[in-house]
Design an enzyme around this catalytic site. Structure first.
Site, short mmCIF file in Angstrom:
data_model
loop_
_atom_site.label_atom_id
_atom_site.label_comp_id
_atom_site.label_asym_id
_atom_site.label_seq_id
_atom_site.Cartn_x
_atom_site.Cartn_y
_atom_site.Cartn_z
N LYS A 157 -41.21 -71.01 44.04
CA LYS A 157 -40.91 -69.29 43.36
C LYS A 157 -42.48 -68.80 43.14
O LYS A 157 -42.50 -67.65 43.07
CB LYS A 157 -39.82 -69.94 42.16
N LYS A 177 -34.12 -76.26 58.88
CA LYS A 177 -32.44 -76.84 58.31
C LYS A 177 -32.08 -75.03 58.26
O LYS A 177 -32.64 -74.11 58.12
CB LYS A 177 -32.90 -77.19 57.06
N LYS A 192 -30.01 -69.06 54.92
CA LYS A 192 -29.46 -68.04 55.03
C LYS A 192 -30.77 -66.49 55.73
O LYS A 192 -30.39 -65.52 56.35
CB LYS A 192 -29.31 -67.20 53.73
#
Ligand code: TRP
Length: 329
Positions: free
Chosen positions: A112, A192, A195
């Protein structure tokens, strides 16, 4: 008595079939042997920038999806994390046992920081501690999670051990239970389902959306024309067949592909039919739940009460072991 365990659900709205096969299906199966707590982890969701106006709907959506998938509020507790303040209370206690350096080495945190360097809050840094609190508050011995969560479970065990050696035996060291979660790739046949990559089959896709997605999904790239034979073992569509179709259909499609006996269009048609059979009822149930938000809110309120009764006991023990003044009345 059935033991408890906690598993967390991010209120991120739409679920895809990777989520379903990898995690949710497995949780449903654990409801008889355990008394699970499924928490919609909204305090985790606010560790990154988000739209406050959309959060209530995201929570409702998640609850409806999990109820539709088979979470049974009689056997399990479905609750919202922020409704049970003991989660953040225990997180504070665990914070005081956590070296900062340990958190800065957690891979999800490092990712992140790399992805959004300007937006690293204390909350994001502390994410694993809150997660450890979720798990330990209910003295979980197992935690069904995806593979990406293993570092968080390792941290949780460390912190449980540290609490136990510092203040006396209190928490089991929880083991992760990984979903057999068919390593399903997205419609691109490359990555994979995710979204952000727009390669997902969602549990709330309409039949028409499913049809369009399957029609354009990648197959064996070497099979260019109808008469070319193909290789099902490298065809992404065939990996879906293995999940959705009967044995008989699987061998018919595999055989037909190798001999060019059937084309990709026919093979996809068979898959689509099976896929709709599984997904349409989930979608319809989810819609039924969403049509009655008051009912969902009741389930969540009841879940919070039941979770809180367990959480209070643990916090009572924690406070006593730590020498914190008892809370009279
Ligand atoms: N970090 C988990 C995820 O992103 C969600 C989560 C929060 C969780 N608290 C948890 C999972 C406790 C299991 C147990 O999927």
């Amino acid at each position: 008595m059935r033991k408890h365990f906690f598993s967390g659900i991010q209120p991120s709205g739409r679920l895809h079939i990777g989520n379903y096969l990898g995690a949710i299906k497995q949780w449903i199966g654990l409801q008889d042997q355990y008394a699970p707590i499924f928490g919609i982890v909204d305090y985790h969701a606010i560790t990154v920038p988000y739209e406050p106006g959309r959060m209530p709907m995201r929570v409702l959506d998640a609850a409806a999806a999990y109820l539709a998938a088979g979470v049974d509020p009689e056997k399990s507790i479905l609750m919202v994390q922020s409704h049970v303040p003991e989660h953040t209370e225990l997180a504070w206690v665990l914070n005081c046992l956590t070296p900062m350096g340990r958190l800065s080495r957690i891979p999800t945190f490092k990712d992140k920081v790399r992805q959004t360097p300007g937006q690293v809050s204390m909350g994001l840094f502390d994410y694993p501690v809150l997660m450890a609190a979720d798990i330990l508050l209910y003295k979980s011995e197992i935690v069904p999670v995806g593979e990406d969560q293993i570092p968080h479970l390792e941290f949780t065990r460390e912190i449980a051990r540290k609490f136990n050696t510092t203040f006396g035996d209190t928490f089991p060291e929880p083991a992760e239970v990984l979903g057999k979660g068919a390593k399903l790739l997205g419609l691109d046949g490359e990555f994979k389902m995710s979204k952000s990559l727009d390669n997902c089959i969602y549990l709330d896709d309409t039949d028409e959306e499913l049809r369009k997605k399957i029609a354009t999904a990648k197959t064996d790239p070497a099979r260019k024309r109808r008469d070319d034979p193909g290789d099902p073992d490298i065809c992404n569509i065939f990996s879906y067949h293995k999940i959705f179709s009967t044995e008989e259909e699987q061998s018919r499609c595999a055989e037909g592909c190798r001999t060019a006996g059937i084309g990709c269009v026919e093979c996809k048609r068979i898959l689509l039919e099976r896929m709709i059979e599984m997904i349409a009822p989930l979608r319809e149930k989810r819609e039924e739940y969403l049509a009655e938000p008051d009912h969902i809110m009741e389930v969540l309120a009841d879940g919070a009460d039941r979770a809180r009764a367990i959480a209070r006991e643990t916090m009572g023990e924690v406070r006593e072991r730590m020498g914190l003044a008892p809370r009279e009345r």
